[in-house]
Scaffold this motif. Structure first.
Motif, PDB file in Angstrom:
ATOM      1  N   LEU A 273       0.824  -1.207   0.000  1.00 47.67           N
ATOM      2  CA  LEU A 273       0.000   0.000   0.000  1.00 47.67           C
ATOM      3  C   LEU A 273       0.860   1.260   0.000  1.00 47.67           C
ATOM      4  O   LEU A 273       0.513   2.259  -0.648  1.00 47.67           O
ATOM      5  CB  LEU A 273      -0.941   0.004   1.207  1.00 47.67           C
ATOM      6  CG  LEU A 273      -2.219  -0.826   1.061  1.00 47.67           C
ATOM      7  CD1 LEU A 273      -3.014  -0.825   2.354  1.00 47.67           C
ATOM      8  CD2 LEU A 273      -3.082  -0.319  -0.095  1.00 47.67           C
ATOM      9  N   ILE A 329      -8.059   4.045  -5.320  1.00 45.75           N
ATOM     10  CA  ILE A 329      -7.307   2.972  -4.654  1.00 45.75           C
ATOM     11  C   ILE A 329      -8.223   2.187  -3.714  1.00 45.75           C
ATOM     12  O   ILE A 329      -8.159   0.954  -3.643  1.00 45.75           O
ATOM     13  CB  ILE A 329      -6.103   3.554  -3.885  1.00 45.75           C
ATOM     14  CG1 ILE A 329      -5.098   4.149  -4.872  1.00 45.75           C
ATOM     15  CG2 ILE A 329      -5.425   2.471  -3.041  1.00 45.75           C
ATOM     16  CD1 ILE A 329      -3.981   4.942  -4.221  1.00 45.75           C
ATOM     17  N   TYR A 330      -9.081   2.892  -2.979  1.00 45.07           N
ATOM     18  CA  TYR A 330      -9.998   2.227  -2.048  1.00 45.07           C
ATOM     19  C   TYR A 330     -10.932   1.264  -2.789  1.00 45.07           C
ATOM     20  O   TYR A 330     -11.165   0.146  -2.340  1.00 45.07           O
ATOM     21  CB  TYR A 330     -10.813   3.273  -1.293  1.00 45.07           C
ATOM     22  CG  TYR A 330     -11.780   2.675  -0.298  1.00 45.07           C
ATOM     23  CD1 TYR A 330     -11.341   2.264   0.956  1.00 45.07           C
ATOM     24  CD2 TYR A 330     -13.140   2.518  -0.618  1.00 45.07           C
ATOM     25  CE1 TYR A 330     -12.230   1.706   1.878  1.00 45.07           C
ATOM     26  CE2 TYR A 330     -14.023   1.962   0.288  1.00 45.07           C
ATOM     27  CZ  TYR A 330     -13.563   1.556   1.539  1.00 45.07           C
ATOM     28  OH  TYR A 330     -14.437   0.986   2.435  1.00 45.07           O
ATOM     29  N   GLN A 333      -8.744  -1.864  -4.153  1.00 51.40           N
ATOM     30  CA  GLN A 333      -7.730  -2.447  -3.280  1.00 51.40           C
ATOM     31  C   GLN A 333      -7.675  -3.975  -3.337  1.00 51.40           C
ATOM     32  O   GLN A 333      -6.584  -4.572  -3.381  1.00 51.40           O
ATOM     33  CB  GLN A 333      -7.938  -1.983  -1.838  1.00 51.40           C
ATOM     34  CG  GLN A 333      -9.274  -2.343  -1.233  1.00 51.40           C
ATOM     35  CD  GLN A 333      -9.401  -1.838   0.202  1.00 51.40           C
ATOM     36  OE1 GLN A 333      -8.554  -2.121   1.038  1.00 51.40           O
ATOM     37  NE2 GLN A 333     -10.448  -1.074   0.491  1.00 51.40           N
ATOM     38  N   ILE A 348      -7.040  -7.310   4.324  1.00 53.56           N
ATOM     39  CA  ILE A 348      -6.626  -5.914   4.499  1.00 53.56           C
ATOM     40  C   ILE A 348      -7.490  -5.282   5.581  1.00 53.56           C
ATOM     41  O   ILE A 348      -8.718  -5.374   5.517  1.00 53.56           O
ATOM     42  CB  ILE A 348      -6.788  -5.126   3.185  1.00 53.56           C
ATOM     43  CG1 ILE A 348      -6.069  -5.854   2.038  1.00 53.56           C
ATOM     44  CG2 ILE A 348      -6.259  -3.702   3.336  1.00 53.56           C
ATOM     45  CD1 ILE A 348      -6.405  -5.298   0.673  1.00 53.56           C
ATOM     46  N   VAL A 353      -6.792   1.826   4.099  1.00 50.03           N
ATOM     47  CA  VAL A 353      -6.672   2.628   2.880  1.00 50.03           C
ATOM     48  C   VAL A 353      -7.200   4.049   3.117  1.00 50.03           C
ATOM     49  O   VAL A 353      -6.613   5.025   2.642  1.00 50.03           O
ATOM     50  CB  VAL A 353      -7.404   1.962   1.707  1.00 50.03           C
ATOM     51  CG1 VAL A 353      -7.401   2.866   0.481  1.00 50.03           C
ATOM     52  CG2 VAL A 353      -6.754   0.623   1.367  1.00 50.03           C
TER      53      VAL A 353
END
Length: 446
Positions: A273, A329-330, A333, A348, A353
């Motif tokens: 990340l 990105i969220y 992910q 995760i 995030v």
């Protein structure tokens, strides 16, 4: 607003900024692909070792003892008043050579106890010599890399930063191709030290070769460095070292804490990340680095209105970019981790995030304000501004990591940035701009 940036893009600084963004994005993508290739070859557990050593890069970069910062600052100032930046190069080279010698000595003294403290906690290493050797290899190459940044700084000060932006792309591409070649060979065994060597050697080699080539081509003579100038150069460099050391304790303590408290899967999650989010920071730091000469010119000539306009635009466009990119990105992910770990199921943490996106936003705001102070040479102010942040950051990161795992370490950095970084910097930058306005008014009426 749009016309302002269009004008800048068509200038030399604009070319540097755009090329820097493109180069850093390409570099970050290559690094992500390299991590994927490395995980395929050596597995999650061993990659967690590499992630910690590579994550310590900022600590080794301190061992240029502020030389690259001092060189860029002086070179930009000389360019702003119509003098050549090259006359600073001899002093910068002397400082870099001495820094490599001192830095490698410090590394050799501290490598064994550092490796023992970082890796002999029953979670990662079982062979102490593997840890120590890998740390020595990575540390030596990072020290060389840190002390060969003069060439990039020289090109940047001369308005040719777009040339310097090619170097990290070449290094990252070389690293990626080596890993792919090793994968094609199949039977070749990668131990920890060799893997670290592949990660670190190309970037150091590219910069070192360019620095030697330019120095020889321009006929730089070390004896041409003025002793009085070197004394002032060194004073500013050592001030930068204090600030860098504070910044490292504030922001780069994460992998040290992870080595003590996290398991291999958590280290890999954090590392992946971090590399994805570094794409964001590469974009805005490339812009900030590229406009350094413009900021220096505006400060030297007291163009306060222009400074305020640039700060405003940097905040508006930077914030919009970070928020949008973090949202993407969220959403993606799970797919990104499936790709990076070759389908291995890794859970995760739910808010990790989100906190990383907020952290990038805080880093952006602090970076904009701190660069104003750095360009102005107000390092004493920077040191004072970051002291409180340092005081709370380490404790927050350690305590919150114990409570909430790797999400806690990001939350700790975020809180330290907001409380100890952003608030005092807003105060100091406002004072500085008012002082410049007063000087500008006196000069206009005088």
């Amino acid at each position: 607003m749009i016309s302002y940036f269009y004008t800048k893009i068509n200038s030399g600084v604009g070319m540097t900024a755009v090329s820097a963004m493109l180069a850093r994005v390409v570099t970050a993508v290559l690094q992500i692909l390299t991590v994927r290739a490395a995980i395929f070859l050596i597995g999650i557990d061993q990659y967690s070792i590499i992630a910690i050593i590579v994550g310590l890069q900022a600590w080794f970069m301190i061992l240029d003892f502020g030389g690259s910062f001092s060189f860029l600052n002086y070179a930009s100032e000389k360019q702003a008043v119509g003098k050549g930046a090259q006359e600073c190069l001899a002093c910068g080279l002397i400082w870099s050579i001495a820094s490599v010698l001192v830095g490698t000595l410090v590394l050799n003294i501290l490598a064994a106890p550092a490796a023992n403290w970082l890796f002999q906690n029953g979670k990662i290493f079982t062979k102490f010599k593997d840890a120590e050797t890998a740390l020595r290899v990575g540390g030596t190459l990072f020290i060389i890399f840190a002390n060969t940044q003069l060439i990039s700084r020289l090109w940047l000060a001369e308005g040719r930063g777009y040339i310097a932006n090619i170097l990290p792309v070449l290094g990252s591409l070389s690293t990626f191709l080596i890993f792919k070649l090793v994968g094609l060979l199949g039977a070749f065994h990668l131990d920890t030290s060799i893997t670290v060597l592949i990660f670190c050697f190309p970037n150091a080699l590219v910069q070192l070769a360019c620095l030697i080539w330019v120095s020889l081509k321009r006929g730089v003579v070390l004896s041409s460095c003025d002793k009085e100038f070197f004394r002032v150069f060194g004073k500013r460099a050592l001030q930068a070292t204090v600030f860098s050391l504070q910044a490292a304790f504030t922001l780069q303590i994460d992998y040290i804490i992870l080595s003590r408290l996290a398991n291999s899967n958590e280290i890999v999650i954090y590392s992946i990340l971090s590399r994805i989010f570094i794409l964001l920071s590469f974009v805005y730091t490339s812009v900030l680095t590229s406009i350094w000469p413009i900021l220096s010119y505006s400060i030297v000539h007291r163009h306060v209105a222009k400074l305020r306009q640039m700060i405003k635009y940097l905040f508006i466009f930077g914030t919009a970019f970070v928020v949008l990119a973090s949202a993407v990105i969220y959403i993606l992910q799970d797919h990104l981790f499936d790709l990076m770990t070759h389908g291995k199921i890794i859970v995760i943490p739910p808010f990790l995030v989100i906190f990383m996106g907020l952290n990038q936003l805080a880093v952006l705001w602090v970076s904009i304000l701190s660069q104003i102070m750095q360009v102005a040479g107000r390092l004493n102010i920077m040191i004072r501004a970051s002291f409180f942040q340092l005081a709370i950051s380490v404790g927050l990161q350690y305590w919150l990591t114990i409570k909430f795992g790797i999400t806690g370490i990001v939350a700790g950095v975020l809180l330290s940035y907001m409380i100890g970084g952003l608030v005092p910097l807003i105060f100091f930058v406002r004072l500085f701009l008012r002082k410049l306005e007063g000087e500008e008014l006196i000069r206009a009426t005088g």
